[in-house]
Write a protein that holds these residues in place. Structure first.
Motif, PDB file in Angstrom:
ATOM      1  N   CYS A  96       0.844  -1.205   0.000  1.00 27.81           N
ATOM      2  CA  CYS A  96       0.000   0.000   0.000  1.00 27.81           C
ATOM      3  C   CYS A  96       0.871   1.244   0.000  1.00 27.81           C
ATOM      4  CB  CYS A  96      -0.899   0.006   1.240  1.00 27.81           C
ATOM      5  SG  CYS A  96      -1.991   1.446   1.327  1.00 27.81           S
ATOM      6  N   GLU A  97       0.535   2.178  -0.880  1.00 32.03           N
ATOM      7  CA  GLU A  97       1.233   3.458  -0.909  1.00 32.03           C
ATOM      8  C   GLU A  97       1.087   4.156   0.450  1.00 32.03           C
ATOM      9  OE1 GLU A  97       3.280   5.264  -2.005  1.00 32.03           O
ATOM     10  OE2 GLU A  97       3.740   4.583  -3.994  1.00 32.03           O
ATOM     11  N   LYS A  98       2.007   5.066   0.713  1.00 28.86           N
ATOM     12  CA  LYS A  98       1.926   5.874   1.923  1.00 28.86           C
ATOM     13  C   LYS A  98       1.008   7.064   1.692  1.00 28.86           C
ATOM     14  CE  LYS A  98       3.371   9.308   0.850  1.00 28.86           C
ATOM     15  NZ  LYS A  98       3.013  10.256  -0.247  1.00 28.86           N
ATOM     16  N   GLN A 122       2.758  -4.419   3.238  1.00 33.59           N
ATOM     17  CA  GLN A 122       3.995  -3.628   3.141  1.00 33.59           C
ATOM     18  C   GLN A 122       3.590  -2.190   2.813  1.00 33.59           C
ATOM     19  OE1 GLN A 122       7.242  -5.395   0.866  1.00 33.59           O
ATOM     20  NE2 GLN A 122       7.901  -3.404   0.118  1.00 33.59           N
ATOM     21  N   VAL A 123       4.240  -1.234   3.457  1.00 36.49           N
ATOM     22  CA  VAL A 123       3.920   0.179   3.220  1.00 36.49           C
ATOM     23  C   VAL A 123       4.925   0.759   2.231  1.00 36.49           C
ATOM     24  CG1 VAL A 123       3.512   2.418   4.307  1.00 36.49           C
ATOM     25  CG2 VAL A 123       3.030   0.322   5.566  1.00 36.49           C
ATOM     26  N   GLY A 124       4.465   1.640   1.354  1.00 35.61           N
ATOM     27  CA  GLY A 124       5.294   2.137   0.255  1.00 35.61           C
ATOM     28  C   GLY A 124       6.312   3.197   0.642  1.00 35.61           C
ATOM     29  N   PHE A 125       7.003   2.979   1.758  1.00 38.42           N
ATOM     30  CA  PHE A 125       8.152   3.832   2.086  1.00 38.42           C
ATOM     31  C   PHE A 125       9.335   3.273   1.304  1.00 38.42           C
ATOM     32  CE2 PHE A 125       5.873   4.408   6.319  1.00 38.42           C
ATOM     33  CZ  PHE A 125       5.394   5.653   5.996  1.00 38.42           C
ATOM     34  N   MET A 126       9.408   3.642   0.021  1.00 39.91           N
ATOM     35  CA  MET A 126      10.328   2.941  -0.888  1.00 39.91           C
ATOM     36  C   MET A 126      11.782   3.256  -0.598  1.00 39.91           C
ATOM     37  SD  MET A 126       9.505   5.952  -1.982  1.00 39.91           S
ATOM     38  CE  MET A 126      10.276   7.381  -2.683  1.00 39.91           C
ATOM     39  N   ARG A 127      12.018   4.334   0.190  1.00 42.02           N
ATOM     40  CA  ARG A 127      13.431   4.654   0.448  1.00 42.02           C
ATOM     41  C   ARG A 127      14.127   3.525   1.175  1.00 42.02           C
ATOM     42  NH1 ARG A 127      13.292  10.711   2.489  1.00 42.02           N
ATOM     43  NH2 ARG A 127      11.753  11.469   0.974  1.00 42.02           N
ATOM     44  N   ARG A 128      13.393   2.724   1.931  1.00 41.29           N
ATOM     45  CA  ARG A 128      14.039   1.593   2.619  1.00 41.29           C
ATOM     46  C   ARG A 128      14.610   0.593   1.633  1.00 41.29           C
ATOM     47  NH1 ARG A 128      11.958   0.053   8.448  1.00 41.29           N
ATOM     48  NH2 ARG A 128      10.903   1.976   9.073  1.00 41.29           N
ATOM     49  N   HIS A 129      14.160   0.680   0.364  1.00 39.01           N
ATOM     50  CA  HIS A 129      14.680  -0.224  -0.668  1.00 39.01           C
ATOM     51  C   HIS A 129      15.558   0.512  -1.674  1.00 39.01           C
ATOM     52  CE1 HIS A 129      12.164  -3.501   0.799  1.00 39.01           C
ATOM     53  NE2 HIS A 129      11.252  -2.570   1.005  1.00 39.01           N
ATOM     54  N   ASP A 130      15.763   1.794  -1.463  1.00 40.29           N
ATOM     55  CA  ASP A 130      16.612   2.584  -2.363  1.00 40.29           C
ATOM     56  C   ASP A 130      18.071   2.172  -2.136  1.00 40.29           C
ATOM     57  OD1 ASP A 130      17.553   4.861  -3.951  1.00 40.29           O
ATOM     58  OD2 ASP A 130      18.169   5.691  -2.022  1.00 40.29           O
ATOM     59  N   MET A 178       3.897  14.263   2.400  1.00 38.07           N
ATOM     60  CA  MET A 178       5.352  14.342   2.177  1.00 38.07           C
ATOM     61  C   MET A 178       6.135  13.933   3.425  1.00 38.07           C
ATOM     62  SD  MET A 178       5.680  17.950   0.077  1.00 38.07           S
ATOM     63  CE  MET A 178       7.422  17.727  -0.291  1.00 38.07           C
ATOM     64  N   GLY A 179       5.694  14.447   4.577  1.00 38.39           N
ATOM     65  CA  GLY A 179       6.476  14.256   5.799  1.00 38.39           C
ATOM     66  C   GLY A 179       6.656  12.803   6.184  1.00 38.39           C
ATOM     67  N   THR A 180       5.644  11.954   5.942  1.00 37.54           N
ATOM     68  CA  THR A 180       5.763  10.549   6.390  1.00 37.54           C
ATOM     69  C   THR A 180       7.001   9.874   5.814  1.00 37.54           C
ATOM     70  OG1 THR A 180       4.122  10.020   4.718  1.00 37.54           O
ATOM     71  CG2 THR A 180       3.419   9.852   7.006  1.00 37.54           C
ATOM     72  N   HIS A 181       7.388  10.207   4.580  1.00 37.79           N
ATOM     73  CA  HIS A 181       8.622   9.620   4.020  1.00 37.79           C
ATOM     74  C   HIS A 181       9.815   9.955   4.908  1.00 37.79           C
ATOM     75  CE1 HIS A 181       7.576   7.831   0.203  1.00 37.79           C
ATOM     76  NE2 HIS A 181       7.031   8.932  -0.271  1.00 37.79           N
ATOM     77  N   GLU A 182       9.881  11.226   5.331  1.00 35.94           N
ATOM     78  CA  GLU A 182      11.037  11.658   6.136  1.00 35.94           C
ATOM     79  C   GLU A 182      10.979  11.034   7.525  1.00 35.94           C
ATOM     80  OE1 GLU A 182      13.185  13.204   4.291  1.00 35.94           O
ATOM     81  OE2 GLU A 182      11.642  13.244   2.741  1.00 35.94           O
ATOM     82  N   VAL A 307       7.269  -8.799   5.477  1.00 36.22           N
ATOM     83  CA  VAL A 307       7.582  -7.668   4.609  1.00 36.22           C
ATOM     84  C   VAL A 307       8.174  -6.526   5.431  1.00 36.22           C
ATOM     85  CG1 VAL A 307       5.852  -8.146   2.852  1.00 36.22           C
ATOM     86  CG2 VAL A 307       5.217  -6.820   4.886  1.00 36.22           C
ATOM     87  N   SER A 308       8.836  -5.618   4.754  1.00 34.66           N
ATOM     88  CA  SER A 308       9.358  -4.420   5.397  1.00 34.66           C
ATOM     89  C   SER A 308       9.403  -3.288   4.369  1.00 34.66           C
ATOM     90  CB  SER A 308      10.772  -4.678   5.926  1.00 34.66           C
ATOM     91  OG  SER A 308      11.308  -3.487   6.469  1.00 34.66           O
ATOM     92  N   PRO A 309       8.979  -2.060   4.783  1.00 33.51           N
ATOM     93  CA  PRO A 309       8.435  -1.676   6.077  1.00 33.51           C
ATOM     94  C   PRO A 309       7.032  -2.220   6.293  1.00 33.51           C
ATOM     95  CG  PRO A 309       8.414   0.183   4.573  1.00 33.51           C
ATOM     96  CD  PRO A 309       9.115  -0.922   3.861  1.00 33.51           C
ATOM     97  N   SER A 310       6.687  -2.444   7.548  1.00 33.58           N
ATOM     98  CA  SER A 310       5.439  -3.119   7.906  1.00 33.58           C
ATOM     99  C   SER A 310       4.322  -2.107   8.172  1.00 33.58           C
ATOM    100  CB  SER A 310       5.680  -3.917   9.187  1.00 33.58           C
ATOM    101  OG  SER A 310       5.965  -3.000  10.237  1.00 33.58           O
ATOM    102  N   GLY A 311       3.121  -2.659   8.416  1.00 36.31           N
ATOM    103  CA  GLY A 311       2.011  -1.801   8.815  1.00 36.31           C
ATOM    104  C   GLY A 311       2.331  -1.030  10.087  1.00 36.31           C
ATOM    105  N   ALA A 312       3.066  -1.660  11.007  1.00 30.20           N
ATOM    106  CA  ALA A 312       3.437  -0.973  12.251  1.00 30.20           C
ATOM    107  C   ALA A 312       4.337   0.224  11.942  1.00 30.20           C
ATOM    108  CB  ALA A 312       4.141  -1.944  13.193  1.00 30.20           C
ATOM    109  N   ASP A 313       5.214   0.089  10.935  1.00 32.61           N
ATOM    110  CA  ASP A 313       6.041   1.237  10.534  1.00 32.61           C
ATOM    111  C   ASP A 313       5.157   2.350   9.958  1.00 32.61           C
ATOM    112  OD1 ASP A 313       8.668   0.227  11.175  1.00 32.61           O
ATOM    113  OD2 ASP A 313       8.451  -1.145   9.478  1.00 32.61           O
ATOM    114  N   GLY A 314       4.140   1.958   9.192  1.00 30.12           N
ATOM    115  CA  GLY A 314       3.214   2.953   8.637  1.00 30.12           C
ATOM    116  C   GLY A 314       2.496   3.697   9.748  1.00 30.12           C
ATOM    117  N   ARG A 315       2.096   2.965  10.792  1.00 28.03           N
ATOM    118  CA  ARG A 315       1.393   3.595  11.926  1.00 28.03           C
ATOM    119  C   ARG A 315       2.325   4.532  12.685  1.00 28.03           C
ATOM    120  NH1 ARG A 315      -0.169   3.142  17.364  1.00 28.03           N
ATOM    121  NH2 ARG A 315      -2.432   3.167  17.685  1.00 28.03           N
TER     122      ARG A 315
END
Ligand SMILES: NC(=O)c1ccc[n+]([C@@H]2O[C@H](COP(=O)([O-])OP(=O)(O)OC[C@H]3O[C@@H](n4cnc5c(N)ncnc54)[C@H](O)[C@@H]3O)[C@@H](O)[C@H]2O)c1
Length: 365
Positions: A96-98, A122-130, A178-182, A307-315
């Motif tokens: 799921c996208e952020k 899995q949450v779409g914080f794609m920087r964890r895979h950058d 925007m902020g959630t990515h950071e 998966v990573s990042p997880s739903g808990a990371d999204g929360r």
């Protein structure tokens, strides 16, 4: 023996759905896109024809279509919950996208639905895979930076976002959008939870966001549980190009992720690029990150791993964003733990305490 390919439905054929579908079709052999769903049936058809998949104007039919094992959710953020819940009840794993949702009640409902169904989220914080973030993170975890002291990052967009992203009622506002990515990047790289925030913001680019009680330019200060501190700058638009730079400073070394194409001295960034090196990059800044996040998602399913990042990371990122949003409205320091008691609708309600500066002539509407 090659592992079976994962049949994927992409729900949302807008800016991100299109980008994800194109990157996956070109570079993620673990996945096969079998369905594209969008309430805008023409958008779904157009992308489905390009990718070679079936098109659905009913996104809920797309998630339960034959051959679909997993669902990539790239609809407007306000609609994430309904699509995630449908995908979970159909037993599909979900990328799921952020942000996961626009308030804590919907965020928790998403986590509960996924938990009940026993599917991955899995949450779409794609920087964890950058690749650049992955390398820096490995050095940090190996202790090469020593004790971590300071996190700084900036995220400046180049193009005006689509109206549904800019509008806080559908996109969540600058802190969630925007902020959630950071905030996720800060948690990931610093290895510590954010406990307190201070924030300020102003409307300088898009006057319409003032009407919906949001800002288009913001600065957030962070305090981590470890005692480290940080700062984040967000802007909805700079002229020269997308600019995402992150630094982590420790007692032994510093990590720099992303950079301007400048060796030394000063430069002028304007529309079209940096004057000293005006050729814009040939791929989007995070193309590899988007591809690698989809491949990691597919491999987790194939190998039956988390998966990573997880739903808990999204929360967790949601709570920091909501705290920063509250800090912009009320000023002062906001403890992230305060947001645990947040009620839906409360967060987005216009507050008389917010001071809005006059908008400048630089607006592009
Ligand atoms: N990870 C990133 O870097 C990144 C960047 C931009 C946007 N995003 C996220 O991607 C998501 C989509 O953003 P976008 O920029 O593509 O927006 P967009 O407005 O371009 O596209 C959204 C699409 O969703 C469709 N849609 C809306 N409600 C729907 C529903 N209930 N079912 C099916 N389709 C529906 C719309 O018709 C539209 O085609 C948002 O959650 C946003 O936060 C992530």
């Amino acid at each position: 023996m090659p592992l079976p390919r994962i049949g994927l439905a992409v729900i949302g054929a807008g800016r991100m759905g299109r980008s994800h579908a194109q990157l996956i079709a070109a570079g993620a052999p673990e996945l096969r896109i079998v369905a594209i769903g969008d309430v805008d049936g023409r958008a779904a058809r157009h992308l489905a024809d390009e990718i070679g998949a079936a098109a659905f104007a009913d996104p809920l039919a797309a998630v339960s279509a034959p051959g679909v094992d997993a669902v990539l959710v790239a609809v407007s953020s306000v609609h994430h919950r309904e699509v995630v819940e449908a995908a979970a009840s159909a037993g599909r794993d979900i990328l799921c996208e952020k942000p996961l949702a626009l308030d804590l009640a919907d965020t928790d409902a998403i986590l509960a639905a996924v938990d009940r169904a026993g599917v991955r989220l899995q949450v779409g914080f794609m920087r964890r895979h950058d690749p650049d973030h992955v390398r820096a993170h490995a050095r940090i975890v190996a202790g090469e930076l020593g004790r971590l002291l300071l996190f700084t990052s900036r995220q400046y967009d180049v193009d005006p976002p689509p109206p549904a992203v800019l509008d806080p009622r559908t996109g969540g506002g600058i802190m969630l959008d925007m902020g959630t990515h950071e905030f996720d990047s800060a948690r990931f790289l610093m290895g510590s939870e954010i406990t307190e925030v201070q924030a300020t913001g102003s409307v300088q680019l898009f006057p319409e966001v003032a009407a919906s009680d949001d800002v288009d330019t913001a600065v957030v200060n962070l305090k981590f549980a470890s005692g480290a501190i940080g700062s984040i700058e967000l802007s909805r638009r700079v002229a020269f190009g997308e600019d995402v730079r992150t630094e982590v400073h420790g007692t032994a070394a510093s990590a720099f992720i992303g950079g301007l194409p400048i060796a030394s001295g000063s430069a002028i960034g304007w529309e079209g690029g940096i004057r000293w090196d005006a050729s814009p990059p040939s791929t989007p800044r995070f193309a590899a990150a988007y591809t690698d996040q989809a491949r990691a998602f597919a491999r987790s399913i194939q190998c039956d791993e988390p998966v990573s990042p997880s739903g808990a990371d999204g929360r967790a990122a949601f709570l920091v964003a909501a705290a920063a949003d509250r800090a912009i409205r009320g000023g002062g320091t906001v403890r992230v733990a305060e947001l645990e008691s947040d009620r839906p609708a409360e967060r987005l309600r216009p507050s008389p305490a917010v001071r809005r500066p006059a908008t400048s002539g630089s607006a592009r509407t």
